[in-house]
Design an enzyme around this catalytic site. Structure first.
Site, PDB file in Angstrom:
ATOM      1  N   ASP A   1       0.863  -1.183   0.000  1.00 28.23           N
ATOM      2  CA  ASP A   1       0.000   0.000   0.000  1.00 28.23           C
ATOM      3  C   ASP A   1       0.901   1.235   0.000  1.00 28.23           C
ATOM      4  O   ASP A   1       2.095   1.147   0.295  1.00 28.23           O
ATOM      5  CB  ASP A   1      -0.942   0.001   1.211  1.00 28.23           C
ATOM      6  CG  ASP A   1      -2.234   0.778   0.940  1.00 28.23           C
ATOM      7  OD1 ASP A   1      -2.312   1.474  -0.098  1.00 28.23           O
ATOM      8  OD2 ASP A   1      -3.160   0.708   1.760  1.00 28.23           O
ATOM      9  N   ASP A   2       0.311   2.383  -0.351  1.00 33.12           N
ATOM     10  CA  ASP A   2       1.118   3.609  -0.365  1.00 33.12           C
ATOM     11  C   ASP A   2       1.473   4.053   1.051  1.00 33.12           C
ATOM     12  O   ASP A   2       2.582   4.502   1.307  1.00 33.12           O
ATOM     13  CB  ASP A   2       0.422   4.737  -1.158  1.00 33.12           C
ATOM     14  CG  ASP A   2      -1.029   4.992  -0.737  1.00 33.12           C
ATOM     15  OD1 ASP A   2      -1.571   4.247   0.117  1.00 33.12           O
ATOM     16  OD2 ASP A   2      -1.627   5.942  -1.271  1.00 33.12           O
TER      17      ASP A   2
ATOM     18  N   ASP B   1      -2.046   4.938   7.917  1.00 34.32           N
ATOM     19  CA  ASP B   1      -2.351   6.141   8.702  1.00 34.32           C
ATOM     20  C   ASP B   1      -2.876   5.676  10.072  1.00 34.32           C
ATOM     21  O   ASP B   1      -2.093   5.404  10.993  1.00 34.32           O
ATOM     22  CB  ASP B   1      -3.358   6.988   7.922  1.00 34.32           C
ATOM     23  CG  ASP B   1      -3.642   8.342   8.556  1.00 34.32           C
ATOM     24  OD1 ASP B   1      -3.639   8.435   9.787  1.00 34.32           O
ATOM     25  OD2 ASP B   1      -3.890   9.324   7.833  1.00 34.32           O
TER      26      ASP B   1
HETATM   27  O1  LIG Z   1      -4.440   3.585   7.799  1.00 38.60           O
HETATM   28  P1  LIG Z   1      -5.737   4.139   7.307  1.00 38.60           P
HETATM   29  O2  LIG Z   1      -6.251   5.233   8.215  1.00 38.60           O
HETATM   30  O3  LIG Z   1      -6.766   3.092   7.023  1.00 38.60           O
HETATM   31  O4  LIG Z   1      -5.453   4.908   5.928  1.00 38.60           O
HETATM   32  C1  LIG Z   1      -4.629   4.407   4.914  1.00 38.60           C
HETATM   33  C2  LIG Z   1      -5.396   4.076   3.670  1.00 38.60           C
HETATM   34  O5  LIG Z   1      -6.102   5.233   3.200  1.00 38.60           O
HETATM   35  C3  LIG Z   1      -5.813   5.463   1.835  1.00 38.60           C
HETATM   36  O6  LIG Z   1      -6.687   4.741   1.003  1.00 38.60           O
HETATM   37  P2  LIG Z   1      -8.166   5.281   0.628  1.00 38.60           P
HETATM   38  O7  LIG Z   1      -9.166   4.534   1.441  1.00 38.60           O
HETATM   39  O8  LIG Z   1      -8.197   6.768   0.709  1.00 38.60           O
HETATM   40  O9  LIG Z   1      -8.396   4.841  -0.848  1.00 38.60           O
HETATM   41  P3  LIG Z   1      -7.452   5.015  -2.148  1.00 38.60           P
HETATM   42  O10 LIG Z   1      -6.254   4.145  -1.901  1.00 38.60           O
HETATM   43  O11 LIG Z   1      -8.321   4.551  -3.229  1.00 38.60           O
HETATM   44  O12 LIG Z   1      -7.068   6.469  -2.259  1.00 38.60           O
HETATM   45  C4  LIG Z   1      -4.407   4.907   1.681  1.00 38.60           C
HETATM   46  O13 LIG Z   1      -4.140   4.566   0.323  1.00 38.60           O
HETATM   47  C5  LIG Z   1      -4.436   3.681   2.557  1.00 38.60           C
HETATM   48  O14 LIG Z   1      -4.931   2.564   1.860  1.00 38.60           O
HETATM   49  O1  LIG Z   2      -3.516  10.859   0.237  1.00 42.58           O
HETATM   50  C1  LIG Z   2      -3.613  10.480   1.427  1.00 42.58           C
HETATM   51  N1  LIG Z   2      -2.780  11.017   2.370  1.00 42.58           N
HETATM   52  C2  LIG Z   2      -2.834  10.667   3.693  1.00 42.58           C
HETATM   53  O2  LIG Z   2      -2.070  11.180   4.527  1.00 42.58           O
HETATM   54  C3  LIG Z   2      -3.810   9.696   4.046  1.00 42.58           C
HETATM   55  N2  LIG Z   2      -4.164   9.122   5.236  1.00 42.58           N
HETATM   56  C4  LIG Z   2      -5.149   8.267   4.958  1.00 42.58           C
HETATM   57  N3  LIG Z   2      -5.442   8.282   3.646  1.00 42.58           N
HETATM   58  C5  LIG Z   2      -4.625   9.157   3.042  1.00 42.58           C
HETATM   59  N4  LIG Z   2      -4.534   9.552   1.753  1.00 42.58           N
HETATM   60 MG   LIG Z   3      -5.707   3.122  -0.143  1.00 41.97          MG
END
Ligand SMILES: O=P(O)(O)OC[C@H]1O[C@H](OP(=O)(O)OP(=O)(O)O)[C@H](O)[C@@H]1O
Ligand SMILES: O=c1[nH]c(=O)c2nc[nH]c2[nH]1
Ligand SMILES: [Mg+2]
Length: 159
Positions: free
Chosen positions: A92-93, A96
């Site tokens: 994952d990127d 959080d």
């Molecule tokens: O640790 P957390 O508080 O769960 O947050 C982290 C997740 O939030 C974002 O995804 P998002 O649900 O925004 O979807 P996306 O990857 O499609 O942007 C990010 O890419 C992680 O997968």
């Molecule tokens: O683009 C993002 N940046 C963040 O810091 C983050 N945290 C949860 N989801 C996120 N997405």
């Molecule tokens: Mg995500």
């Protein structure tokens, strides 16, 4: 949870992201993975870059949604996988709060889980990450931004 918990921004350019992913790959090179599971959507681009560096051709996805921009909503799993992750790299990127990571960990308990960026609440849930970022910091990814004209300071000062 809401936007109020973020008080600073960490802006990541395409170039920075690419360098960070490559740096993480240096730490993964000794391992042999069957394939990569990318957590959509944020994990897709890091997963593609990692696949290139480690010469992995088998890519799968766990499709999950929790945020609408900075607003965290309910976790929605749109697609899972039919194995528990043994021998797979899970990407994952970022982590959080760790809510997404916790849910995916339960689906793939045996995968090696990496993220590029990790905040303190989420970092215990991943096996490896590259850069720690403060909990109150919103990471701005390059795919969420664009290049814009900035007015010269002298003109801004006239207004
Ligand atoms: O640790 P957390 O508080 O769960 O947050 C982290 C997740 O939030 C974002 O995804 P998002 O649900 O925004 O979807 P996306 O990857 O499609 O942007 C990010 O890419 C992680 O997968
Ligand atoms: O683009 C993002 N940046 C963040 O810091 C983050 N945290 C949860 N989801 C996120 N997405
Ligand atoms: Mg995500």
């Amino acid at each position: 949870m809401s936007t109020h918990r973020y008080h600073q921004h960490f802006t990541v350019s395409w170039d920075q992201l690419h360098r960070d992913v490559r740096e993480l790959c240096h730490r993964l090179i000794e391992r042999d993975f069957k394939g990569i599971v990318a957590i959509t959507r944020g994990g897709l681009i890091p997963a593609a870059l990692i696949a290139r560096e480690l010469d992995v051709r088998l890519i799968d996805t766990v499709c999950i949604k929790s945020y609408d921009h900075m607003e965290q909503g309910g976790l929605e799993v749109l697609k899972g996988v039919d194995h528990q992750g043994e021998g797979w790299l899970l990407v994952d990127d970022l982590v959080d709060t760790g809510r997404t990571a916790k849910a995916v960990r339960e689906m793939l308990p045996n995968a090696h889980f990496v993220t590029i960026y990790a905040k303190p609440d989420g970092k215990p849930l991943v096996d490896q990450y590259l850069t720690e970022v403060a909990q109150d910091c919103w990471i701005q990814f390059p795919w969420d931004m664009g290049v814009a004209y900035v007015e010269p300071l002298v003109d801004q000062a006239k207004r």
